[in-house]
Design an enzyme around this catalytic site. Structure first.
Site, mmCIF file in Angstrom:
data_model
loop_
_atom_site.group_PDB
_atom_site.id
_atom_site.type_symbol
_atom_site.label_atom_id
_atom_site.label_comp_id
_atom_site.label_asym_id
_atom_site.label_seq_id
_atom_site.Cartn_x
_atom_site.Cartn_y
_atom_site.Cartn_z
ATOM 1 C CG ASP A 43 -22.792 30.531 27.713
ATOM 2 O OD1 ASP A 43 -23.094 31.685 27.344
ATOM 3 O OD2 ASP A 43 -23.441 29.523 27.384
ATOM 4 C CB ALA A 44 -21.086 35.562 31.524
ATOM 5 C CE LYS A 45 -26.555 32.528 26.419
ATOM 6 N NZ LYS A 45 -25.809 31.493 27.177
ATOM 7 N NE ARG A 46 -22.594 38.853 33.959
ATOM 8 C CZ ARG A 46 -22.918 37.675 34.461
ATOM 9 N NH1 ARG A 46 -23.588 36.818 33.718
ATOM 10 N NH2 ARG A 46 -22.596 37.333 35.691
#
Length: 271
Positions: free
Chosen positions: A94-97
């Site tokens: 869950d890095a939301k890059r």
């Protein structure tokens, strides 16, 4: 991991539970702070106690980045432990890059190749050239932020543009991107009433659904409007499970809460 493998695990375990590994050293049991790696010790205990109840784990990378190099090492040890001991479990970074193409290509390599996650969350704001590098990896998945569970989702995501809400434009446009079959989507459980419309646009895609538990989302409502023939849902719970207790029996407490959710999911699946 293929989508069919994930579906097989859901049916085998009678569960579509995803457990978020959002480790805060101020919240974990204090006796773990004496460990060489408290974050990994906490994660390992949670995984050992709950792996039979869930089909996915989702470390939120912010909770590891906050501790610098040691935090990244804890994240690496966690994903290595999962891939070695529970390769059947779907893993989500869950890095939301999401950035320009060359940068996204490096983000994709970092999470999907070097660390070995099955999927990564990505923001769509910069468009297809910021997302397609993630979609290039075979049997890996890009989980696109579509309609999130936070209050601020209404600032942009539900605003109308050319007669339709922005999040619907995101869903529709993303289906034209290269390797779009590798897409999944984030839709918050607190937005369950939107799921019927969402399913008219992406009828079969898997949805990662945060917000059940601590944020007040309702599992029955999500399933009513969002479930597909192949289930098509990963319901995430983080704080409600991993911080069920802060004493030496924290892992057993987490397993009890996870089991309650799994049993509720089994009842839905077997209706």
């Amino acid at each position: 991991m293929t989508t069919q493998h994930l579906v097989t695990q859901i049916k085998k375990k009678n569960s579509f539970l995803c457990i978020g590994l959002d480790v805060d050293l101020e919240k974990i049991p204090q006796h773990l702070l004496a460990e060489e790696d408290p974050i990994f010790a906490f994660n390992k205990a949670i995984i050992d106690a709950t792996h039979h109840l869930c089909v996915a784990y989702k470390p939120n990378t912010a909770f590891y980045e906050a501790y610098g190099l040691k935090g990244w090492q804890s994240l690496e040890k966690t994903i290595q432990y999962l891939n070695k001991n529970h390769p059947e479990i779907f893993t989500i970074a869950d890095a939301k890059r999401g950035d320009i193409g060359n940068t996204s290509r490096m983000y994709a390599k970092a999470f999907l190749q070097d660390l070995g996650f099955d999927s990564v969350t990505v923001a769509p704001y910069m468009g297809k050239d910021s997302v397609e590098p993630f979609l290039e990896f075979k049997d890996k998945h890009t989980i696109l932020l579509a309609l999130t569970s936070n209050d601020g989702a209404f600032d942009f995501q539900t605003k109308h543009m050319e007669g339709r809400e922005v999040y619907k434009h995101v869903l529709e446009t993303s289906r034209s991107w290269r390797n779009a079959d590798n897409l999944m989507y984030v839709v918050g459980a607190t937005k369950a009433e939107f799921l019927a419309d969402i399913r008219t646009i992406i009828p079969n895609s898997f949805l990662l659904v945060p917000g059940v538990g601590a944020q007040g989302g309702n599992l029955q409502e999500v399933c009513k409007y969002g479930m597909t023939d192949d289930v098509g849902l990963l319901i995430n719970s983080s704080r409600g499970i991993i911080y069920a207790s802060n004493d030496e029996h924290f892992a057993e407490a987490a397993a009890r809460i996870a089991a309650e959710l799994q049993q509720e999911m089994a009842a839905i699946l077997n209706q």
